[in-house]
Design a protein around this motif. Structure first.
Motif, PDB file in Angstrom:
ATOM      1  N   VAL A   1       0.909  -1.128   0.103  1.00 30.02           N
ATOM      2  CA  VAL A   1      -0.133   0.021  -0.046  1.00 30.02           C
ATOM      3  C   VAL A   1       0.970   1.236  -0.033  1.00 30.02           C
ATOM      4  CG1 VAL A   1      -1.881   1.143   1.204  1.00 30.02           C
ATOM      5  CG2 VAL A   1      -1.865  -1.105   1.365  1.00 30.02           C
ATOM      6  N   ALA A   2       1.090   1.967  -1.042  1.00 25.87           N
ATOM      7  CA  ALA A   2       1.707   3.107  -0.977  1.00 25.87           C
ATOM      8  C   ALA A   2       1.036   4.198  -0.571  1.00 25.87           C
ATOM      9  CB  ALA A   2       1.898   3.526  -2.689  1.00 25.87           C
ATOM     10  N   ALA A   3       1.897   5.038   0.048  1.00 26.71           N
ATOM     11  CA  ALA A   3       1.180   6.398   0.687  1.00 26.71           C
ATOM     12  C   ALA A   3       2.112   7.564   0.153  1.00 26.71           C
ATOM     13  CB  ALA A   3       1.341   6.141   2.175  1.00 26.71           C
ATOM     14  N   GLY A   4       1.413   8.771   0.611  1.00 28.03           N
ATOM     15  CA  GLY A   4       2.427   9.794   0.019  1.00 28.03           C
ATOM     16  C   GLY A   4       1.417  10.761  -0.947  1.00 28.03           C
ATOM     17  N   ALA A   5       2.221  11.992  -1.277  1.00 29.46           N
ATOM     18  CA  ALA A   5       1.679  13.034  -2.093  1.00 29.46           C
ATOM     19  C   ALA A   5       1.401  12.323  -3.557  1.00 29.46           C
ATOM     20  CB  ALA A   5       2.576  14.040  -2.227  1.00 29.46           C
ATOM     21  N   MET A   6       2.467  11.599  -4.091  1.00 31.09           N
ATOM     22  CA  MET A   6       2.390  11.049  -5.372  1.00 31.09           C
ATOM     23  C   MET A   6       1.229  10.129  -5.510  1.00 31.09           C
ATOM     24  SD  MET A   6       3.324  10.863  -8.528  1.00 31.09           S
ATOM     25  CE  MET A   6       4.981  11.301  -8.746  1.00 31.09           C
TER      26      MET A   6
ATOM     27  N   LEU B   1      -2.122  10.955  -8.263  1.00 28.74           N
ATOM     28  CA  LEU B   1      -2.429   9.728  -9.117  1.00 28.74           C
ATOM     29  C   LEU B   1      -3.909   9.696  -8.855  1.00 28.74           C
ATOM     30  CD1 LEU B   1       0.623   7.411  -9.167  1.00 28.74           C
ATOM     31  CD2 LEU B   1      -0.270   8.706 -11.023  1.00 28.74           C
ATOM     32  N   LEU B   2      -4.447   9.329  -7.669  1.00 30.00           N
ATOM     33  CA  LEU B   2      -5.836   9.186  -7.365  1.00 30.00           C
ATOM     34  C   LEU B   2      -6.587  10.214  -7.884  1.00 30.00           C
ATOM     35  CD1 LEU B   2      -5.569   7.462  -4.025  1.00 30.00           C
ATOM     36  CD2 LEU B   2      -6.051   6.044  -6.158  1.00 30.00           C
ATOM     37  N   GLN B   3      -6.427  11.296  -7.714  1.00 24.04           N
ATOM     38  CA  GLN B   3      -7.059  12.452  -8.176  1.00 24.04           C
ATOM     39  C   GLN B   3      -7.111  12.316  -9.434  1.00 24.04           C
ATOM     40  OE1 GLN B   3      -5.611  16.279  -6.872  1.00 24.04           O
ATOM     41  NE2 GLN B   3      -7.466  17.314  -7.211  1.00 24.04           N
ATOM     42  N   ALA B   4      -6.177  12.460 -10.259  1.00 28.60           N
ATOM     43  CA  ALA B   4      -6.070  12.532 -11.608  1.00 28.60           C
ATOM     44  C   ALA B   4      -6.711  11.299 -12.174  1.00 28.60           C
ATOM     45  CB  ALA B   4      -4.764  12.457 -12.274  1.00 28.60           C
TER      46      ALA B   4
ATOM     47  N   GLY C   1      -9.447   9.861 -10.696  1.00 31.91           N
ATOM     48  CA  GLY C   1     -10.884   9.691 -10.221  1.00 31.91           C
ATOM     49  C   GLY C   1     -11.272   8.691  -9.165  1.00 31.91           C
ATOM     50  N   GLY C   2      -9.935   8.353  -8.581  1.00 30.17           N
ATOM     51  CA  GLY C   2      -9.955   7.224  -7.617  1.00 30.17           C
ATOM     52  C   GLY C   2     -10.382   7.697  -6.086  1.00 30.17           C
ATOM     53  N   SER C   3     -10.222   6.535  -5.198  1.00 32.55           N
ATOM     54  CA  SER C   3     -10.330   6.641  -3.778  1.00 32.55           C
ATOM     55  C   SER C   3      -9.194   6.257  -2.925  1.00 32.55           C
ATOM     56  CB  SER C   3     -11.758   6.291  -3.207  1.00 32.55           C
ATOM     57  OG  SER C   3     -11.848   4.972  -3.285  1.00 32.55           O
ATOM     58  N   SER C   4      -9.439   6.286  -1.808  1.00 29.48           N
ATOM     59  CA  SER C   4      -8.405   5.611  -0.737  1.00 29.48           C
ATOM     60  C   SER C   4      -8.405   4.410  -1.171  1.00 29.48           C
ATOM     61  CB  SER C   4      -8.541   5.912   0.536  1.00 29.48           C
ATOM     62  OG  SER C   4      -9.865   5.588   1.116  1.00 29.48           O
ATOM     63  N   ALA C   5      -9.488   3.529  -1.352  1.00 36.20           N
ATOM     64  CA  ALA C   5      -9.756   2.203  -1.403  1.00 36.20           C
ATOM     65  C   ALA C   5      -9.222   1.799  -3.301  1.00 36.20           C
ATOM     66  CB  ALA C   5     -11.102   1.804  -1.476  1.00 36.20           C
ATOM     67  N   THR C   6      -8.989   2.479  -3.809  1.00 33.58           N
ATOM     68  CA  THR C   6      -8.279   2.345  -5.333  1.00 33.58           C
ATOM     69  C   THR C   6      -7.023   1.595  -5.157  1.00 33.58           C
ATOM     70  OG1 THR C   6      -9.574   3.893  -6.161  1.00 33.58           O
ATOM     71  CG2 THR C   6      -7.867   3.161  -7.501  1.00 33.58           C
ATOM     72  N   ARG C   7      -6.855   0.551  -5.991  1.00 33.76           N
ATOM     73  CA  ARG C   7      -5.654  -0.012  -6.199  1.00 33.76           C
ATOM     74  C   ARG C   7      -5.195   0.447  -7.510  1.00 33.76           C
ATOM     75  NH1 ARG C   7      -7.307  -6.330  -5.079  1.00 33.76           N
ATOM     76  NH2 ARG C   7      -8.029  -5.956  -2.806  1.00 33.76           N
ATOM     77  N   LEU C   8      -3.813   0.535  -7.478  1.00 32.31           N
ATOM     78  CA  LEU C   8      -2.984   1.173  -8.682  1.00 32.31           C
ATOM     79  C   LEU C   8      -2.422   0.078  -9.579  1.00 32.31           C
ATOM     80  CD1 LEU C   8      -1.748   4.575  -7.621  1.00 32.31           C
ATOM     81  CD2 LEU C   8      -3.744   4.214  -8.817  1.00 32.31           C
ATOM     82  N   ALA C   9      -2.552  -0.278 -10.682  1.00 33.35           N
ATOM     83  CA  ALA C   9      -1.738  -1.057 -11.471  1.00 33.35           C
ATOM     84  C   ALA C   9      -0.828  -0.198 -12.310  1.00 33.35           C
ATOM     85  CB  ALA C   9      -2.587  -1.998 -12.209  1.00 33.35           C
TER      86      ALA C   9
END
Length: 111
Positions: A42-47, A51-54, A56-64
């Motif tokens: 689980v990545a944290a931080g400003a990046m 990415l989530l904002q760009a 349209g994701g949320s804190s539950a979103t997984r990034l591939a």
């Protein structure tokens, strides 16, 4: 003077394309990193927040993430097909967003 391939399969493809007197110049150099060294984190931080904002994701979103050359031989259609299948998962399934980092001939098409 020589060709490095990342697998025996790729080396065989190179040898098939070369004249017989040059086939000896193909050498296999497997990737240094093994997928077994990595595990989901689980990545944290400003990046991650940007990415989530760009995306349209949320804190539950997984990034591939795909990092590499954007060219036909990378078979990115398979990756896009996987994302389409994930998008078709019934409600309650994981929210996965794809981040692509790289450049190449398919960049405009992928954008």
């Amino acid at each position: 003077d020589g060709h490095l391939a990342n697998s025996p399969y790729t080396a065989d493809e190179l040898r098939a394309a070369l004249p017989p007197h040059r086939q000896h110049a193909v050498h296999v150099s497997p990737p240094v990193l093994s997928a077994e060294w990595f595990e989901p984190v689980v990545a944290a931080g400003a990046m991650r927040a940007r990415l989530l904002q760009a995306l349209g994701g949320s804190s539950a979103t997984r990034l591939a993430v795909y990092v590499g050359r954007l060219s036909r031989e990378k078979n990115l259609g398979l990756l896009l097909g996987m994302m389409e299948r994930l998008a078709g998962v019934e409600a309650g399934g994981p929210d996965v967003r794809l981040v692509i980092a790289g450049s190449g001939p398919l960049q405009a098409e992928l954008e």
